[in-house]
Design a protein around this motif. Structure first.
Motif, mmCIF file in Angstrom:
data_model
loop_
_atom_site.group_PDB
_atom_site.id
_atom_site.type_symbol
_atom_site.label_atom_id
_atom_site.label_comp_id
_atom_site.label_asym_id
_atom_site.label_seq_id
_atom_site.Cartn_x
_atom_site.Cartn_y
_atom_site.Cartn_z
ATOM 1 N N MET A 173 -24.364 47.925 66.072
ATOM 2 C CA MET A 173 -24.186 46.680 65.327
ATOM 3 C C MET A 173 -24.446 45.455 66.201
ATOM 4 S SD MET A 173 -20.650 47.800 63.359
ATOM 5 C CE MET A 173 -20.550 46.332 62.328
ATOM 6 N N ARG A 200 -18.894 43.220 60.582
ATOM 7 C CA ARG A 200 -19.512 42.608 61.756
ATOM 8 C C ARG A 200 -18.888 43.165 63.027
ATOM 9 N NH1 ARG A 200 -19.113 36.361 61.635
ATOM 10 N NH2 ARG A 200 -20.635 36.616 63.328
ATOM 11 N N PHE A 202 -18.129 42.087 67.194
ATOM 12 C CA PHE A 202 -18.033 40.967 68.128
ATOM 13 C C PHE A 202 -17.798 41.525 69.541
ATOM 14 C CE2 PHE A 202 -16.269 39.917 64.006
ATOM 15 C CZ PHE A 202 -16.915 38.740 63.661
ATOM 16 N N GLU A 229 -15.583 32.837 67.887
ATOM 17 C CA GLU A 229 -15.407 34.275 67.704
ATOM 18 C C GLU A 229 -14.183 34.777 68.456
ATOM 19 O OE1 GLU A 229 -18.897 36.540 68.561
ATOM 20 O OE2 GLU A 229 -20.055 35.683 66.900
#
Length: 294
Positions: A173, A200, A202, A229
């Protein structure tokens, strides 16, 4: 600090060679007396494992007086694959010159700063060197540091933290650049993790250190793509870091950050850059902080 004029007979400025390390460690020991020899030996061993950037010195420059090392400037070059493409950065570190040769110290810096496509950074300027940095064309990009308690941040439902591994499916990802950062820093004893949530991923890298006179363990933020983030994932990261023994975290910042609960220390750990663009806040990848430690 003189930077002009000819070298005296026998004195040269040249790139570091592998055979120089004993002399370099001795020079660093003379000028950084609080650091034990083992500190520099460990730093050298870790520097030797770093990949070489083509057409650039692997380690930096020395002042050589007829075979004796009398000055050192370590230059940690690395390729950084960021969100805006690949760039070259260079962390200037451990500028050390014996007193009788300090009139020529600036020549080493000028030798390094010739490349216009490189972003040079100084993440640990010596106290009182602000004018020297400015004279060399450096500008501040980080004005201070934020000490925060990630556990007090919002914990988003469904978010989870995974330790980065090459065979972890969630690594797909992330961009290839982020994957490389996580894996290479894990190999350097950092905490490399992925926070996954809402479809998502991070990437984050932390390094354990101690603050407040070495008493309080904390997590130094080595890499996040943005402070936003970091704030978004703070709560779940806090639970992970607490299991690692760190309740407190530190990140470079230019003021308080929404969502990160703590205290901003203006002027603490100020950092400088010279070149195309400053590194993002929260990005200390491949710098002396990682290679040398605190």
């Amino acid at each position: 600090m003189a930077v002009l004029g000819a070298y005296p007979p026998g004195l040269t400025c040249r790139p570091i060679e592998d055979s120089d390390w004993d002399g370099i460690i001795e020079c660093l020991g003379r000028n950084f007396p609080t650091r034990p020899r083992s500190y520099w030996e460990r730093a050298v061993a870790r520097m030797e494992k770093r990949p070489v950037v083509p057409d650039l010195p692997k380690y930096g420059f020395v002042l050589d007086m007829s075979g004796r090392i009398v000055g050192v400037l370590l230059a940690l070059y690395f390729l950084h694959q960021g969100q805006e493409g690949e760039e070259i950065r260079c962390n200037l570190s451990s500028w050390s010159v014996d007193p009788e040769y300090r009139a020529f110290a600036g020549k080493m810096v000028i030798a390094v700063l010739r490349k216009k496509n490189v972003t040079y950074i100084n993440v640990s300027p010596a106290p009182g060197t602000e004018k020297v940095n400015e004279a060399l064309g450096f500008r501040r990009y980080s004005e201070g540091q934020l000490g925060f308690f990630p556990l007090l941040g919002s914990a988003r439902r469904g978010y989870r933290v995974l330790e980065a591994r090459a065979d972890l499916p969630e690594m797909a990802m992330l961009s290839q650049g982020d994957q490389d950062i996580l894996l290479q820093h894990a190999a350097l004893d950092c905490l490399s993790v992925i926070c996954v949530g809402e479809g998502r991923a991070f990437p984050f890298v932390f390094m354990t250190r101690r603050v407040f006179h070495g008493i309080v363990p904390c997590g130094q933020v080595i890499y996040c793509r943005s402070l936003e983030e970091l704030s978004q994932c703070a709560g779940v990261l806090g639970r992970y870091l607490l299991r690692k023994g760190a309740l407190l975290c530190v990140v470079d910042a230019n003021g308080p950050v929404p969502g990160l609960i703590g205290r901003y220390f203006a002027g603490s750990g100020a950092k400088y850059f010279k070149g195309p663009k400053p590194p993002p806040l929260g990005d200390l990848t491949f710098t002396e902080v990682v290679i040398f430690g605190f």
